[in-house]
Design a protein around this motif. Structure first.
Motif, PDB file in Angstrom:
ATOM      1  N   VAL A  38     -13.898   7.775  -9.243  1.00  0.00           N
ATOM      2  CA  VAL A  38     -12.578   8.204  -8.787  1.00  0.00           C
ATOM      3  C   VAL A  38     -12.304   7.585  -7.423  1.00  0.00           C
ATOM      4  O   VAL A  38     -13.136   7.665  -6.522  1.00  0.00           O
ATOM      5  N   VAL A  39     -11.150   6.924  -7.286  1.00  0.00           N
ATOM      6  CA  VAL A  39     -10.769   6.265  -6.037  1.00  0.00           C
ATOM      7  C   VAL A  39      -9.386   6.743  -5.615  1.00  0.00           C
ATOM      8  O   VAL A  39      -8.624   7.299  -6.413  1.00  0.00           O
ATOM      9  N   THR A  40      -9.066   6.524  -4.345  1.00  0.00           N
ATOM     10  CA  THR A  40      -7.756   6.870  -3.803  1.00  0.00           C
ATOM     11  C   THR A  40      -6.915   5.606  -3.652  1.00  0.00           C
ATOM     12  O   THR A  40      -7.404   4.594  -3.148  1.00  0.00           O
ATOM     13  N   VAL A  41      -5.675   5.650  -4.088  1.00  0.00           N
ATOM     14  CA  VAL A  41      -4.775   4.499  -3.999  1.00  0.00           C
ATOM     15  C   VAL A  41      -4.200   4.412  -2.590  1.00  0.00           C
ATOM     16  O   VAL A  41      -3.573   5.359  -2.097  1.00  0.00           O
ATOM     17  N   LEU A  42      -4.424   3.263  -1.936  1.00  0.00           N
ATOM     18  CA  LEU A  42      -3.920   3.035  -0.584  1.00  0.00           C
ATOM     19  C   LEU A  42      -2.626   2.223  -0.580  1.00  0.00           C
ATOM     20  O   LEU A  42      -1.784   2.398   0.301  1.00  0.00           O
ATOM     21  N   ALA A  43      -2.479   1.298  -1.522  1.00  0.00           N
ATOM     22  CA  ALA A  43      -1.304   0.430  -1.568  1.00  0.00           C
ATOM     23  C   ALA A  43      -1.197  -0.213  -2.930  1.00  0.00           C
ATOM     24  O   ALA A  43      -2.155  -0.209  -3.716  1.00  0.00           O
ATOM     25  N   HIS A  44      -0.034  -0.763  -3.205  1.00  0.00           N
ATOM     26  CA  HIS A  44       0.204  -1.490  -4.442  1.00  0.00           C
ATOM     27  C   HIS A  44       0.850  -2.808  -4.091  1.00  0.00           C
ATOM     28  O   HIS A  44       1.820  -2.857  -3.350  1.00  0.00           O
ATOM     29  N   GLY A  45       0.303  -3.910  -4.581  1.00  0.00           N
ATOM     30  CA  GLY A  45       0.852  -5.216  -4.243  1.00  0.00           C
ATOM     31  C   GLY A  45      -0.068  -6.313  -4.709  1.00  0.00           C
ATOM     32  O   GLY A  45      -0.454  -6.351  -5.866  1.00  0.00           O
ATOM     33  N   GLY A  46      -0.450  -7.206  -3.778  1.00  0.00           N
ATOM     34  CA  GLY A  46      -1.309  -8.316  -4.154  1.00  0.00           C
ATOM     35  C   GLY A  46      -0.553  -9.344  -4.972  1.00  0.00           C
ATOM     36  O   GLY A  46       0.673  -9.323  -5.081  1.00  0.00           O
ATOM     37  N   ALA A  47      -1.283 -10.266  -5.580  1.00  0.00           N
ATOM     38  CA  ALA A  47      -0.698 -11.359  -6.355  1.00  0.00           C
ATOM     39  C   ALA A  47       0.135 -10.824  -7.510  1.00  0.00           C
ATOM     40  O   ALA A  47      -0.368 -10.084  -8.356  1.00  0.00           O
ATOM     41  N   GLY A  48       1.419 -11.196  -7.525  1.00  0.00           N
ATOM     42  CA  GLY A  48       2.299 -10.750  -8.595  1.00  0.00           C
ATOM     43  C   GLY A  48       2.636  -9.277  -8.538  1.00  0.00           C
ATOM     44  O   GLY A  48       3.303  -8.751  -9.429  1.00  0.00           O
TER      45      GLY A  48
END
Length: 272
Positions: free
Chosen positions: A85-95
């Motif tokens: 289980v991980v926590t989402v910090l951001a959404h983005g990156g390539a594409g």
């Protein structure tokens, strides 16, 4: 079982499977992380049910590579085993198709493909007798029906419901579908890297009435049939009331791990 306990057991089971395969094409071994790079990230809400600050559970049988940037060119920092289980910090990156996530000890980037992770929370089912392990929703329960089947459903009972049945061949599992349900779609889906036939049905007026006192069967049925090897086949039936429930079925069969001996030659799951 706690979520962390399930993650540790699932990760250990995956390691054992990969070791038995003797394959080096699966999840890479963990390595010491280096500083997080500068990959384009958006602090806004991520697609679907995943938002910044929420958690994700890795459901991929082989786990997910953790990279130092949101790109397939990013260096591999290590791996996140199934059930992590991980926590989402951001959404983005390539594409725009990557999540920056933080685990207990590492921060990095993983693909945002919903086939490999889920915003749900799970428990681990693992049975040598039934020959598979899988992640099921932590608000559900399971009941084993002898040596050939096991069912998963909400703790409150009723539907939706997943039933997994095993037999030497698909023919031995009985005729596909259920009385009163008509086929509306035929597709394919994978169980531990092995492609099976996925059929969707709807319930019609010819369906038999419910037994007095029982909850009427729901309007929809999904059925996944897969031949695991020359001596074993698996059938997964999912009775559900709403199309939105299909995510639950996909998370379940997408997390299944079967023993190496039951996997057909060349059917090793693709690395993620």
């Amino acid at each position: 079982m706690s979520g962390r306990g399930a993650a540790r057991i699932a990760a250990a089971f995956v390691v054992a499977v990969l070791a038995a395969c003797g394959s080096e094409s699966g999840t890479p071994p963990p390595s010491t992380p280096h500083p997080s790079p500068s990959a384009t990230a958006s602090p806004t809400a991520t697609p679907g049910a995943v938002t910044i600050g929420s958690s994700l559970t890795v459901i991929a049988p082989l786990g997910l590579r953790l990279r130092d940037s949101g790109s397939t060119d990013g260096a591999v920092l290590g791996s996140l085993g199934q059930g992590t289980v991980v926590t989402v910090l951001a959404h983005g990156g390539a594409g725009g198709h990557w999540y920056q996530v933080k685990g207990e000890t590492e921060t990095g980037w993983i693909t945002d493909d919903p086939v490999y992770s889920s915003p749900r929370h799970f428990e681990l089912y693992q049975s040598d007798a039934h020959g598979f392990s899988a992640l099921y929703l932590d608000t559900w329960q399971f009941a084993e029906g002898g040596a050939t089947s096991v069912s998963f459903r909400p703790q409150s009972g009723g539907y939706p419901r997943i039933t997994v049945s095993n037999a030497p061949t698909l023919d031995a599992l009985g005729a596909p579908g259920m009385e009163g349900y008509a086929t509306v779609e035929v597709d394919s889906a994978e169980v531990f890297g092995i492609t099976g036939v996925l059929k969707l049905y709807t319930r019609g007026g010819t369906a038999p009435p419910a037994t007095p006192g029982d909850q009427p069967p729901p309007a929809r049925l999904a059925e996944l049939l897969v031949t695991l090897d020359a001596k074993r086949a698996m059938r997964l039936d999912f009775l559900y009331p709403s199309p939105d429930d299909l995510r639950t079925f996909r998370d379940f069969y997408g997390s299944i791990i079967v023993p190496v001996a039951a996997a057909s030659p060349g059917a090793t799951p693709r690395p993620t």
